[in-house]
Design a protein around this motif. Sequence first.
Motif, PDB file in Angstrom:
ATOM      1  N   PRO A 284       0.827  -1.215   0.000  1.00 49.77           N
ATOM      2  CA  PRO A 284       0.000   0.000   0.000  1.00 49.77           C
ATOM      3  C   PRO A 284       0.857   1.259   0.000  1.00 49.77           C
ATOM      4  O   PRO A 284       2.037   1.230   0.388  1.00 49.77           O
ATOM      5  CB  PRO A 284      -0.798  -0.129   1.298  1.00 49.77           C
ATOM      6  CG  PRO A 284       0.057  -0.957   2.194  1.00 49.77           C
ATOM      7  CD  PRO A 284       0.794  -1.919   1.304  1.00 49.77           C
ATOM      8  N   ALA A 285       0.261   2.349  -0.422  1.00 50.86           N
ATOM      9  CA  ALA A 285       1.001   3.615  -0.500  1.00 50.86           C
ATOM     10  C   ALA A 285       1.508   4.059   0.863  1.00 50.86           C
ATOM     11  O   ALA A 285       2.542   4.736   0.960  1.00 50.86           O
ATOM     12  CB  ALA A 285       0.108   4.691  -1.114  1.00 50.86           C
ATOM     13  N   LYS A 286       0.823   3.697   1.949  1.00 55.16           N
ATOM     14  CA  LYS A 286       1.256   4.103   3.285  1.00 55.16           C
ATOM     15  C   LYS A 286       2.643   3.587   3.619  1.00 55.16           C
ATOM     16  O   LYS A 286       3.434   4.270   4.276  1.00 55.16           O
ATOM     17  CB  LYS A 286       0.252   3.608   4.324  1.00 55.16           C
ATOM     18  CG  LYS A 286      -1.023   4.439   4.414  1.00 55.16           C
ATOM     19  CD  LYS A 286      -1.893   3.979   5.578  1.00 55.16           C
ATOM     20  CE  LYS A 286      -3.119   4.863   5.720  1.00 55.16           C
ATOM     21  NZ  LYS A 286      -3.974   4.430   6.856  1.00 55.16           N
ATOM     22  N   VAL A 287       2.956   2.369   3.180  1.00 58.25           N
ATOM     23  CA  VAL A 287       4.286   1.800   3.442  1.00 58.25           C
ATOM     24  C   VAL A 287       5.353   2.630   2.745  1.00 58.25           C
ATOM     25  O   VAL A 287       6.404   2.942   3.319  1.00 58.25           O
ATOM     26  CB  VAL A 287       4.332   0.334   2.979  1.00 58.25           C
ATOM     27  CG1 VAL A 287       5.759  -0.207   3.055  1.00 58.25           C
ATOM     28  CG2 VAL A 287       3.395  -0.524   3.812  1.00 58.25           C
ATOM     29  N   LEU A 288       5.084   2.998   1.495  1.00 56.19           N
ATOM     30  CA  LEU A 288       6.058   3.786   0.748  1.00 56.19           C
ATOM     31  C   LEU A 288       6.129   5.213   1.281  1.00 56.19           C
ATOM     32  O   LEU A 288       7.172   5.871   1.169  1.00 56.19           O
ATOM     33  CB  LEU A 288       5.689   3.786  -0.732  1.00 56.19           C
ATOM     34  CG  LEU A 288       5.718   2.385  -1.365  1.00 56.19           C
ATOM     35  CD1 LEU A 288       5.169   2.425  -2.786  1.00 56.19           C
ATOM     36  CD2 LEU A 288       7.120   1.815  -1.347  1.00 56.19           C
TER      37      LEU A 288
ATOM     38  N   TRP B 230       9.757   6.692   2.088  1.00 57.70           N
ATOM     39  CA  TRP B 230      10.250   7.899   1.444  1.00 57.70           C
ATOM     40  C   TRP B 230      10.177   9.135   2.342  1.00 57.70           C
ATOM     41  O   TRP B 230      10.759  10.167   2.011  1.00 57.70           O
ATOM     42  CB  TRP B 230       9.451   8.174   0.170  1.00 57.70           C
ATOM     43  CG  TRP B 230       9.700   7.179  -0.925  1.00 57.70           C
ATOM     44  CD1 TRP B 230      10.797   6.388  -1.091  1.00 57.70           C
ATOM     45  CD2 TRP B 230       8.830   6.878  -2.030  1.00 57.70           C
ATOM     46  NE1 TRP B 230      10.664   5.614  -2.215  1.00 57.70           N
ATOM     47  CE2 TRP B 230       9.475   5.899  -2.821  1.00 57.70           C
ATOM     48  CE3 TRP B 230       7.583   7.340  -2.423  1.00 57.70           C
ATOM     49  CZ2 TRP B 230       8.895   5.373  -3.972  1.00 57.70           C
ATOM     50  CZ3 TRP B 230       7.004   6.827  -3.576  1.00 57.70           C
ATOM     51  CH2 TRP B 230       7.660   5.848  -4.343  1.00 57.70           C
ATOM     52  N   GLY B 231       9.444   9.053   3.443  1.00 55.99           N
ATOM     53  CA  GLY B 231       9.285  10.215   4.311  1.00 55.99           C
ATOM     54  C   GLY B 231       8.494  11.330   3.673  1.00 55.99           C
ATOM     55  O   GLY B 231       8.800  12.512   3.875  1.00 55.99           O
ATOM     56  N   LEU B 232       7.451  10.974   2.902  1.00 57.32           N
ATOM     57  CA  LEU B 232       6.635  11.963   2.203  1.00 57.32           C
ATOM     58  C   LEU B 232       5.170  11.826   2.617  1.00 57.32           C
ATOM     59  O   LEU B 232       4.750  10.773   3.100  1.00 57.32           O
ATOM     60  CB  LEU B 232       6.753  11.769   0.680  1.00 57.32           C
ATOM     61  CG  LEU B 232       8.151  11.924   0.073  1.00 57.32           C
ATOM     62  CD1 LEU B 232       8.121  11.555  -1.405  1.00 57.32           C
ATOM     63  CD2 LEU B 232       8.676  13.345   0.260  1.00 57.32           C
TER      64      LEU B 232
END
Length: 464
Positions: A398-402, A406-408
């Motif tokens: 999921p996008a939350k992991v990335l 990435w710290g974004l």
Amino acid sequence: MEERARSCLLRSKDTLEQDIKASYLMDHMVSDDILTNDEEARVLGKPTRREQATALLEVLLRKDNRAYISFYNALVRESYGDLANLLHSDLPLLSPEGERSFADGVSPSVQAILREGGVPQRPVVFVSRPTLLNLVREKLYWLKNTPGWVTVFGMAGSGKSVMAAEAVRDHALIKECFPGGVHWLSVGQCERADLLVRIQSLCFRLEQGQSSDASLRPPCSVEEAKERLRFLMHRRFPRSLLILDDVWDSFALRSFDIQCRVLLTTRNRSLADSVSGTRFEVPVESGLDEEKALEILALYVNGKPQKLPEEARSIVSECKGSPLVVSLIGALLREFPDRWSYYLLQLQKKQFKRIRKSSSYDYEALDQAMDASLQVLEPEHRDLYRDLSVMQKDINVPAKVLSVLWGLELEEVEDILQEFVNKSLLFRDCNQRPYHYYLHDLQLDFLCSWLCLSLCVQRFTDRP
């Protein structure tokens, strides 16, 4: 409808009547211009679901090959995968008469039109992908009466260009939709000056045999070339098809935004958003099934799939179905038929630089094709993409992991991931909400190999 397809529908009639919900399927078939609104209303007028299914099949059996194909595609879109499989082996091509009349399925008149238009010849080693081929042709039929765009998109080496060229090897399609001819232009990655040269070349080709003072002087700018092309396509080649192969950026594409009929191949799904007019999309899956991949290897070594050595299935598995990689391996095996074990080992060790063979494809090896895709990203996004090497095979993220990686902010991460998806550098699982993302195995292998190489170089340069 040809007899083979009709017989398949009749054989499968009981199963289809028992399982399908006609109203779901007819939405797609009306959109494909296969069913009329009156026909849909008559089917829906039946009192039970099964009677509606029976009525729909009766309507289909009175129609042509396109109806069979549209029905098959509707089954796929509505997740009736098991029922679609019943019909798959008997999928007709859109011009069965041409297939029966000529050995390669292409009439001499079509061959002449394609030669004049610069359409590449069919590869020496070629396997049919009827489902995808018919889908491209269906979309092209939508351009019969109006200008527009059909975008064929997919990752590097998925077979987009071959499919685009194959789609126009069809007498009925050209006669009904593109009597003005078919004109092919390879665009690729090019600067403004190179783009001008390409459009000048196309205009020169279209002006051959025409008496015009304008043809004495080539256009001096991209804007002038665009206007020259607009005049030629609208005044001298109305209802023709322009095929733009391997377009990378929106500036190049906008140079062909002249309200004509265009078939576009690209790695970037969103590219056509930058132009005007009606747009249709055809995704090219990243991998062949095992049967098709083995067929390619067999054609390269002049054998039969069932008689290939035991390493063949392992090679296909390691290739992840990539038409590019399978073809590269096949071309090498044609030259070195005793190297099945060697090339299997190179694949297992991810030695992509050793898997290379000069061919009609722009890149000699897989690592070059993958790296070219990365170079079109913004530098900061390129670094973020390389971070995806931490992903694991067969695990959707999921996008939350990335966002954590990435710290974004989550919204910014989702925008970046959408860019990767549009450029065929990442895939999205739309069956889960929020969306989950994953890499094709070959992309992940490439990133991991690149990371290992970078670490080795860094250690070497850090040594005193």
